[in-house]
Structures are given as structure tokens and as C-alpha cells.
Design a protein around this motif. Structure first.
Motif, PDB file in Angstrom:
ATOM      1  N   GLY A  97       0.812  -1.207   0.000  1.00 37.40           N
ATOM      2  CA  GLY A  97       0.000   0.000   0.000  1.00 37.40           C
ATOM      3  C   GLY A  97       0.846   1.258   0.000  1.00 37.40           C
ATOM      4  O   GLY A  97       0.555   2.228  -0.711  1.00 37.40           O
ATOM      5  N   VAL A  98       1.908   1.267   0.819  1.00 36.97           N
ATOM      6  CA  VAL A  98       2.800   2.434   0.877  1.00 36.97           C
ATOM      7  C   VAL A  98       3.409   2.681  -0.497  1.00 36.97           C
ATOM      8  O   VAL A  98       3.424   3.811  -1.013  1.00 36.97           O
ATOM      9  N   ALA A  99       3.916   1.627  -1.115  1.00 37.43           N
ATOM     10  CA  ALA A  99       4.545   1.767  -2.432  1.00 37.43           C
ATOM     11  C   ALA A  99       3.533   2.207  -3.477  1.00 37.43           C
ATOM     12  O   ALA A  99       3.836   3.043  -4.335  1.00 37.43           O
ATOM     13  N   ALA A 100       2.333   1.660  -3.402  1.00 38.47           N
ATOM     14  CA  ALA A 100       1.319   1.958  -4.413  1.00 38.47           C
ATOM     15  C   ALA A 100       0.877   3.407  -4.364  1.00 38.47           C
ATOM     16  O   ALA A 100       0.851   4.105  -5.383  1.00 38.47           O
ATOM     17  N   LEU A 101       0.509   3.889  -3.184  1.00 43.88           N
ATOM     18  CA  LEU A 101      -0.076   5.224  -3.096  1.00 43.88           C
ATOM     19  C   LEU A 101       0.965   6.320  -3.293  1.00 43.88           C
ATOM     20  O   LEU A 101       0.611   7.443  -3.666  1.00 43.88           O
ATOM     21  N   SER A 102       2.228   6.031  -3.062  1.00 43.34           N
ATOM     22  CA  SER A 102       3.248   7.036  -3.364  1.00 43.34           C
ATOM     23  C   SER A 102       3.225   7.377  -4.849  1.00 43.34           C
ATOM     24  O   SER A 102       3.568   8.494  -5.250  1.00 43.34           O
ATOM     25  N   GLY A 103       2.796   6.440  -5.672  1.00 42.61           N
ATOM     26  CA  GLY A 103       2.742   6.665  -7.117  1.00 42.61           C
ATOM     27  C   GLY A 103       1.560   7.490  -7.569  1.00 42.61           C
ATOM     28  O   GLY A 103       1.471   7.847  -8.745  1.00 42.61           O
ATOM     29  N   THR A 104       0.633   7.794  -6.660  1.00 42.25           N
ATOM     30  CA  THR A 104      -0.506   8.633  -7.036  1.00 42.25           C
ATOM     31  C   THR A 104      -0.181  10.119  -6.903  1.00 42.25           C
ATOM     32  O   THR A 104      -0.952  10.963  -7.349  1.00 42.25           O
ATOM     33  N   LEU A 105       0.955  10.449  -6.294  1.00 40.24           N
ATOM     34  CA  LEU A 105       1.291  11.840  -5.993  1.00 40.24           C
ATOM     35  C   LEU A 105       1.711  12.589  -7.262  1.00 40.24           C
ATOM     36  O   LEU A 105       2.558  12.124  -8.024  1.00 40.24           O
ATOM     37  N   GLN A 106       1.109  13.756  -7.467  1.00 42.85           N
ATOM     38  CA  GLN A 106       1.409  14.576  -8.636  1.00 42.85           C
ATOM     39  C   GLN A 106       2.737  15.304  -8.465  1.00 42.85           C
ATOM     40  O   GLN A 106       3.263  15.435  -7.359  1.00 42.85           O
ATOM     41  N   ALA A 107       3.241  15.822  -9.567  1.00 43.92           N
ATOM     42  CA  ALA A 107       4.406  16.702  -9.513  1.00 43.92           C
ATOM     43  C   ALA A 107       4.071  17.898  -8.629  1.00 43.92           C
ATOM     44  O   ALA A 107       2.987  18.478  -8.736  1.00 43.92           O
ATOM     45  N   GLY A 108       4.993  18.252  -7.741  1.00 46.21           N
ATOM     46  CA  GLY A 108       4.751  19.321  -6.781  1.00 46.21           C
ATOM     47  C   GLY A 108       4.114  18.837  -5.498  1.00 46.21           C
ATOM     48  O   GLY A 108       3.900  19.617  -4.563  1.00 46.21           O
ATOM     49  N   GLY A 109       3.826  17.524  -5.399  1.00 47.71           N
ATOM     50  CA  GLY A 109       3.126  16.977  -4.245  1.00 47.71           C
ATOM     51  C   GLY A 109       4.053  16.599  -3.111  1.00 47.71           C
ATOM     52  O   GLY A 109       5.243  16.339  -3.293  1.00 47.71           O
ATOM     53  N   LEU A 110       3.474  16.564  -1.918  1.00 43.16           N
ATOM     54  CA  LEU A 110       4.197  16.161  -0.708  1.00 43.16           C
ATOM     55  C   LEU A 110       3.521  14.928  -0.117  1.00 43.16           C
ATOM     56  O   LEU A 110       2.296  14.851  -0.025  1.00 43.16           O
ATOM     57  N   TRP A 111       4.357  13.988   0.313  1.00 36.47           N
ATOM     58  CA  TRP A 111       3.874  12.785   1.006  1.00 36.47           C
ATOM     59  C   TRP A 111       4.336  12.896   2.457  1.00 36.47           C
ATOM     60  O   TRP A 111       5.522  12.848   2.744  1.00 36.47           O
ATOM     61  N   PHE A 112       3.377  13.057   3.355  1.00 36.07           N
ATOM     62  CA  PHE A 112       3.652  13.124   4.791  1.00 36.07           C
ATOM     63  C   PHE A 112       3.495  11.728   5.376  1.00 36.07           C
ATOM     64  O   PHE A 112       2.416  11.143   5.334  1.00 36.07           O
ATOM     65  N   TRP A 113       4.590  11.213   5.939  1.00 39.24           N
ATOM     66  CA  TRP A 113       4.576   9.869   6.536  1.00 39.24           C
ATOM     67  C   TRP A 113       4.748  10.051   8.036  1.00 39.24           C
ATOM     68  O   TRP A 113       5.804  10.485   8.508  1.00 39.24           O
ATOM     69  N   LEU A 114       3.711   9.721   8.795  1.00 37.96           N
ATOM     70  CA  LEU A 114       3.681   9.915  10.247  1.00 37.96           C
ATOM     71  C   LEU A 114       4.192   8.650  10.920  1.00 37.96           C
ATOM     72  O   LEU A 114       3.568   7.581  10.813  1.00 37.96           O
ATOM     73  N   MET A 115       5.325   8.754  11.623  1.00 36.03           N
ATOM     74  CA  MET A 115       5.983   7.580  12.173  1.00 36.03           C
ATOM     75  C   MET A 115       6.730   7.919  13.453  1.00 36.03           C
ATOM     76  O   MET A 115       6.946   9.095  13.771  1.00 36.03           O
ATOM     77  N   PRO A 116       7.182   6.896  14.207  1.00 34.75           N
ATOM     78  CA  PRO A 116       8.082   7.140  15.337  1.00 34.75           C
ATOM     79  C   PRO A 116       9.430   7.637  14.805  1.00 34.75           C
ATOM     80  O   PRO A 116       9.685   7.580  13.601  1.00 34.75           O
ATOM     81  N   PRO A 117      10.325   8.108  15.668  1.00 34.92           N
ATOM     82  CA  PRO A 117      11.672   8.494  15.231  1.00 34.92           C
ATOM     83  C   PRO A 117      12.359   7.330  14.513  1.00 34.92           C
ATOM     84  O   PRO A 117      12.155   6.155  14.860  1.00 34.92           O
ATOM     85  N   LEU A 118      13.162   7.640  13.523  1.00 35.53           N
ATOM     86  CA  LEU A 118      13.806   6.600  12.710  1.00 35.53           C
ATOM     87  C   LEU A 118      14.559   5.575  13.547  1.00 35.53           C
ATOM     88  O   LEU A 118      14.553   4.377  13.237  1.00 35.53           O
ATOM     89  N   GLU A 119      15.204   6.031  14.632  1.00 35.69           N
ATOM     90  CA  GLU A 119      15.995   5.101  15.439  1.00 35.69           C
ATOM     91  C   GLU A 119      15.133   4.063  16.152  1.00 35.69           C
ATOM     92  O   GLU A 119      15.643   3.056  16.655  1.00 35.69           O
ATOM     93  N   ASP A 120      13.817   4.273  16.185  1.00 35.45           N
ATOM     94  CA  ASP A 120      12.913   3.336  16.870  1.00 35.45           C
ATOM     95  C   ASP A 120      12.210   2.386  15.909  1.00 35.45           C
ATOM     96  O   ASP A 120      11.429   1.537  16.345  1.00 35.45           O
ATOM     97  N   TRP A 121      12.457   2.521  14.621  1.00 37.42           N
ATOM     98  CA  TRP A 121      11.692   1.716  13.663  1.00 37.42           C
ATOM     99  C   TRP A 121      11.917   0.212  13.839  1.00 37.42           C
ATOM    100  O   TRP A 121      10.991  -0.580  13.666  1.00 37.42           O
TER     101      TRP A 121
END
Length: 712
Positions: A97-121
Motif C-alpha cells: 500500500g505504501v509503495a502503491a499510493l506514493s505513485g498517485t502523488l502529482q508533480a509538486g506533491g508532498l507525502w507526509f509519513w507519520l511515524m516514530p523516530p527513525l531510530e525506533d523503527w
């Protein structure tokens, strides 16, 4: 959460500069879940959210004033476009799903990914893990690897709780020209080729492959409309879902312009009645409506057996598929379906699109997503070695270099019809996974991925066998307990081979067998009870696993969604109890085989049907009366219908089905005796001209079997 006027202007300036450059960016929002949602809601107030999508909880999307979907509903949005994408990772991150919907973003678009800090992934308990049994893992190598990729990418914008007022936004240098959405020369050439194909000779299908964002759906839509304008009366289009065809129908409608009399989400009708209509694949095949042209978009998401039926059902069929898409099936589709095309329509044509349309070449987000999910993983191309050059070794993909991991995953993509980003996560994170690889001069040329299953408590295993419980994971163990009828299949510990793949240049050298032999040896060292596998039924694969020492224990009653094939399950008992289980499953399945075949596998390919039947242990013996009936049938004195019960007993005798496999009339036997077809059905299939000729062929078979076949 309020945002300063300076910050607002910065974000607005960023989107404007991205739009001008034709680029997109990931904004990684790291912090506690409520803070992440509050911050992004505030930021959205400064952006064009007219086509924004929130993936997560419905109440959060409503508070932000956005359209919202749950992550599991991502396929509904394919084929559409977004100006802003908010993905609430605190609600789960299915990789497809993450990979798929990133491809729907138009030129000039922003994808906000809400997550814990990277060191906690690496220790983050992703809610999506429960669905696949990965919640049992203490550490998640897949997430750790993604965090490393994100941390190393300078184009990722990181907004961190406590430092949210001053995120480092990229400074884009203005180019010599402003990016504009326009038809590329490649796309225009494809439209012309599609129109020529649609107006041209029959039985010359066209296969279009491209990465996402290359405009293939738009090209299909434009071409469909131009075909109507050129005189075609009916163009049909199908896809895994009508929602995938938003771009197709929009471009078709724009091309028809004032000639359009009726416009719906699933149909366009011109003045005079010429039309473009969508039909789900099942309805298309069930109704078989007339059409001069049929187009299949996102063909890799359609089961392979349906694609073949569409190919043979209409005079002109075009297939379009994403090569490195969310479904990960593009290359598997191309490789597997090419065999069908070569056999059925050898004059088929192929065309690929390379230049992006919806964003600029070199877009940082496209590169990032490809790196995160190995969408561009390619198997290595090297000269075929001698068998003695191959080294087979235990291997840990989670600890491998990026190059080695990419090569190995590329092998899986090439060898299997449907390999997805979710498979990559399962491979890296499954605590029961074990892998081996075959190496030639440091290059991976073969890989085997397996997983330890079973080991359930006897009480739980009994509940599984009764269908009362279904613990996550343990696919083969649970299937054999529930459908095979043996609770001990879930108690014993079995190594299930999930995938085995060898590069095309190195096949038929015994490398696959070496990989399986290593896995089998490891099972014995670890005290496991058996080695098993489950795969989409195909006679060549069945022969491979037989050569590896495995035997058929079950054939699934339902076709696999991805390939349309019935799953074949095979097992090799390695401990004493494992051997007893294998034998018990095989004897029980052989006993049920004559009843199950005509009810559940009446259309199974004769070569596969015979191969499964020949693998099973004998379950019948003939008496003197049976032998007399067979002799009378073979000499022409006794009719087929009266002899059918004995013929079905005959094929359950030792060695008979193996003997029949070598006969030219095997298909006639399987269809009439094993599968219970009517004489009209076998006549329509071209196996005989009628009952008289068909009975003659079967009588000859029985006469030869009595004379030269196995001892009865």
C-alpha cells in the motif's frame, strides 16, 4: 498546532518550486502519534489540499477535512492522483500500500509519513504485523533497513517533535523551463501504435509495459477514443477495479470532446452509439460481449488464467502492465505471460515506455520508493558456469549487502508470478525464516527461502483441525491439519519452502535441487519432522519437487487468486513421526481422489491431473469380475458407461496412471474417466469426433494396458 507565517510561506514556496521542477518529496514526520497528526493538520492549512488523501483513521481524516481511507483499502485509489498524501504509519504500514499510493502523488506533491523516530523503527510494533504473524518478531530488519535508506537520503524532509519549527527544506534551483504535463514523444508513438493495432489484423495482441507515471493508462484511453472516431463501434476495457481507470476514462472523454453523448465512470457513449465500456474481468469472461478491441489495464493484477481466456476470446487484445509496481508482478507477468503469447499468438507485439509523464525524469521520490522496496531489483546476468563452480551456502538476507539483497530479490521477482514488497518484508522479518543461496564467483544465481512452521500445542492443533482456530502464519501446517484431516500436521515442526528461484542462465544445471538438498540436510540437523512446499499446480514444478524427494499430500480445492492455479502441497517426512504423517496424508488423499476430481478439478490440465494421480499410492485392487469387465470392454462387447466404475478403479491401481501418462490418448482418458466429462464436451474439445470414436480410443488404451501395462 499553529504554524508561524514564515513557516507557512516556506512550505508554500517549496510546493511551488517542486511543481515548477516536476518533482515530489517525502516529509517524514517523527514523533508521538497525536503530535504527528496535530502537526500535519496544521501544515495542511498552508497547502493545496483539493486532491489530498489521508490514509489512517476515518476520524483523523475528517478532522483534517480530507478524504480518508484505511491502509487496507489502498487499491481503491490506484489510477487516481493526489496533490498531498498523508500516511498515518501509526495505524499500520503494509508495504504494498505504501509503495502503491506514493505513485498517485502529482508533480509538486508532498507525502507526509507519520511515524516514530527513525531510530525506533526496528522495534516499532507496526499494527500491520499482526495480519502476517510478524508481531512475534522482537526486531524488524525490514523496518531497520528502510530507516537506514531514509536517513541516508538527503532529499527526505524530516520534521521531528521538539524541532518542528525549523525543518530543513530543500532549496531547488530554478530550471531553464517550467515542468508541464504534456504528452511525451514515446506516449504519442504508443497511441499511434495502439490505433494501428485496433484497426489492424486480428490475433496480433499488443503488450505495453512501463514503470508507474509513464502515462500508459492515459495512452490507452486516448487510443480507445481515437478508435471510435476512426469507426470502431465497441471498445471494452477491464482492470482489477474500475477505480484504476480514472485516468483512462478522463483522457478518452477529453479526446472525444463534443462527440460524447453520455459520460459515466465506467462508460463513454458517442452520438450514434459507439462506446467504450468497462467490465470486471469475471463479467467480461462470463458474458463474452462482442467487441472489436479489448484493453486490459494493470494486467499483472489479473490472474494468469483469466488473461489467457481474454487473449483467446476477442480478435484484438491489448495488455498494459506496470513493470516495477506495488504489486511487484510486472516482470513475473511479462515472463510467465510471454510463454502463453508465444504459444497462442506468436505474432504478438511488445512496446515499453521509459520517460515519465506525471513528474520529471530523476524525481527523487520515485528513486526513494524504488530503493525502499527494491522495486527495480534485477537478477544478475552472468555466463552459465559448470555445475562444479556453484557454491551453496546458508544465507541471511537481513544481514546481506544492498547489492546481494537486490540480486536475490530480483531472482524471486523474475521466477514467480507475483512477488510484492510485502514478500520482501516477510522474508526479512519472519523469525522462522531460513534461507540458502547458490553463488558463482561471488554472484548470487539461486536462492531458497523457507520458514519453520508447526510446533503448536496438541490442544490448539485439534482446534485448528476442527476449524475453530486459525493462528497467524503456519500456512502449510494449518492446511494439512484442517483440510488434510491430521491434527499432528500442526504439532510437528516442518520447514516449508516458500520460494526457490534460479537465474534463467543457470537453470537445468541442478542448482535448484542443490538448494533443496541443503534445506533438507538442515532439517535433519535441527530435528525437524519434515520438508514441505505449496505452489501453484504446474506439471513441470511437480516434477522438480518429485526429483527433490517430496510427494503429493494435497491439492487445493480453490484456485489461487494470483495465478488461477490450484495449489499443490507436497511433503517429505524426515523423522519417524514425519514419515508416518506423510504416508497417512497420502493414503487418505488417494482414497478421496476419485470423488474429489470430478467435483472440484473437472477442468484441470490432463498432464497435471495424471502427474498428481501417478504420484499417489495405489488405493484399489481388481477382482476377477473387474478383470472380466475390462477384457470385455477392450474387445468391444461391453459399453463405456457400464465399465466406467471399473475404469475408475483401474486408474487407482499401482502403476496404471504412470503408464497412462506416456500414452497419446491420455487427455481423452482423463476427461472421460477421471474427470467425468460428457461425450459432447470431449467432442467440443477436439479429443474425438463423437462417442463411437471416443470409445474406440478408450478400448484400445485398455487393450494395450492389459497386454503391456503394469501387473494388475
Amino acid at each position: 498546532m499553529t504554524m508561524t507565517s514564515v513557516a507557512k510561506r516556506n512550505w508554500q514556496a517549496l510546493t511551488e518550486s517542486l511543481r515548477a521542477a516536476g518533482e515530489r518529496r517525502l516529509v517524514l514526520v517523527e514523533g508521538e502519534p497525536d503530535w504527528c497528526r496535530s502537526w500535519v493538520s496544521g501544515c495542511l492549512e498552508t497547502l493545496d489540499a483539493s486532491q489530498a488523501l489521508w490514509v489512517g483513521r476515518a476520524e483523523d481524516a475528517e478532522l483534517a477535512g480530507l478524504t480518508g481511507i484505511a491502509s487496507k483499502q489502498f487499491k481503491r485509489w490506484l489510477g487516481r492522483e493526489t496533490s498531498v498524501l498523508v500516511w498515518d504509519g501509526w495505524q499500520g504500514n503494509p508495504p504494498d500500500g505504501v509503495a502503491a499510493l506514493s505513485g498517485t502523488l502529482q508533480a509538486g506533491g508532498l507525502w507526509f509519513w507519520l511515524m516514530p523516530p527513525l531510530e525506533d523503527w526496528g522495534t516499532f510494533s507496526d499494527p500491520d504485523y499482526v495480519r502476517t504473524g510478524l508481531d512475534q518478531a522482537e526486531h524488524h530488519a525490514f523496518a531497520t533497513r528502510m530507516a537506514g535508506v531514509l536517513a541516508a537520503d538527503e532529499d527526505v524532509i524530516r520534521v521531528q517533535q521538539g524541532h518542528e519549527e525549523a525543518p530543513v527544506l530543500p532549496l531547488l534551483k530554478p530550471g531553464s523551463s517550467v515542468f508541464e504535463l504534456a504528452t511525451t514523444p514515446e506516449q504519442a508513438q504508443l497511441v499511434s501504435q495502439l490505433v494501428r493495432f485496433g484497426l489492424g489484423r486480428r490475433r496480433r495482441p499488443l503488450v505495453v509495459t512501463a514503470d508507474r507515471g509513464r502515462g500508459k493508462s492515459a495512452a490507452l484511453g486516448i487510443a480507445a477514443a481515437e478508435l471510435l472516431l476512426a469507426g470502431r463501434q465497441r471498445v471494452l476495457v477491464t482492470s482489477p477495479a474500475v477505480d484504476n481507470l480514472t485516468s483512462f476514462f478522463r483522457h478518452a472523454a477529453e479526446t472525444l470532446g463534443e462527440r460524447l453523448a453520455e459520460r459515466r465512470d465506467d462508460a463513454l457513449v458517442m452520438e450514434g452509439g459507439a462506446s467504450i465500456r468497462y467490465l470486471p474481468v469475471q463479467d467480461l469472461l462470463a458474458d463474452k460481449p462482442d467487441a472489436e478491441v479489448v484493453m486490459v489495464d494493470e494486467a499483472a493484477g489479473v490472474p494468469a488464467h483469466w488473461l489467457r481466456e481474454v487473449l483467446l476470446g476477442w480478435p484484438r487484445v491489448a495488455f498494459a502492465s506496470t513493470v516495477h509496481g506495488y504489486e511487484g508482478t510486472g516482470r513475473g507477468f511479462a515472463i510467465r505471460f510471454r510463454q502463453v503469447l508465444d504459444r497462442e499468438t506468436p505474432q504478438w507485439q511488445s512496446v515499453s515506455l521509459h520517460e515519465p509523464v506525471r513528474w520529471a525524469a530523476g524525481d527523487p521520490l520515485e528513486r526513494l520508493v524504488s530503493d525502499l522496496f527494491l522495486l527495480s531489483a534485477n537478477s544478475p546476468k552472468v555466463i552459465s558456469p559448470a555445475v562444479e563452480d556453484v557454491v551453496v551456502e546458508r544465507w541471511h538476507p537481513a544481514k546481506a549487502s544492498e547489492q546481494a539483497l537486490s540480486e536475490a530479490f530480483g531472482l524471486l521477482v523474475d521466477a514467480h508470478y507475483r512477488t510484492t514488497p510485502a514478500d520482501l518484508r516477510q522474508w526479512l522479518d519472519d523469525p522462522g525464516a531460513q534461507s540458502w543461496r547458490a553463488v558463482v564467483n561471488g554472484v548470487t544465481v539461486g536462492v531458497l527461502w523457507a520458514s519453520v512452521e508447526g510446533g503448536l500445542a496438541p490442544e490448539l492443533a485439534e482446534q485448528v483441525a476442527r476449524g475453530e482456530r486459525r493462528p497467524r502464519g503456519h500456512m502449510l501446517a494449518q492446511s494439512l491439519a484442517t483440510h488434510g484431516g491430521f491434527p499432528e500436521a500442526a504439532v510437528q515442526r516442518t520447514l516449508r519452502v516458500v520460494r526457490v528461484a534460479v537465474s534463467e542462465e543457470h537453470r537445468h544445471l541442478g542448482i535448484g535441487k542443490q538448494l533443496v538438498a541443503k534445506a533438507r540436510h538442515a532439517c535433519k540437523e535441527q530435528g525437524l519432522d519434515g520438508l514441505g512446499t505449496s505452489f501453484g499446480g504446474e506439471s513441470g514444478l511437480l516434477a522438480f519437487w518429485q526429483a527433490c524427494g517430496l510427494r503429493v499430500v494435497r491439492l487445493g480445492l480453490r484456485q489461487e487468486t494470483s495465478t488461477g492455479e490450484f495449489p499443490v502441497q507436497m511433503l517429505c517426512g524426515l523423522s519417524e513421526v514425519g514419515g508416518q504423517l506423510t504416508q497417512g496424508l497420502r493414503e487418505r488423499f488417494a482414497k478421496h481422489w476419485p470423488v474429489l476430481v470430478p467435483r472440484h478439478w473437472p477442468d484441470l490440465a490432463p498432464d497435471l491431473l495424471a502427474a498428481v494421480g501417478a504420484d499417489l499410492p495405489a488405493s484399489a485392487r481388481l477382482d476377477a469380475g473387474d478383470l472380466r469387465d475390462l477384457l470385455n470392454f477392450s474387445e468391444g462387447y461391453r459399453g463405456f458407461e457400464l465399465t466406467l466404475p471399473v475404469l475408475r478403479q483401474l486408474e487407482q491401481c499401482s502403476g496404471v496412471m504412470a503408464w497412462l501418462q506416456e500414452q497419446s490418448d491420455l487427455a481423452l482418458w482423463c476427461r472421460m474417466v477421471t474427470q467425468g466429462w460428457s461425450w459432447d464436451e470431449v467432442r467440443y474439445a477436439g479429443l474425438c469426433t463423437g462417442q463411437k470414436e471416443g470409445e474406440k480410443g478408450l478400448r484400445t488404451l485398455v487393450r494395450e494396458l492389459l497386454k503391456n501395462g503394469p501387473e494388475l
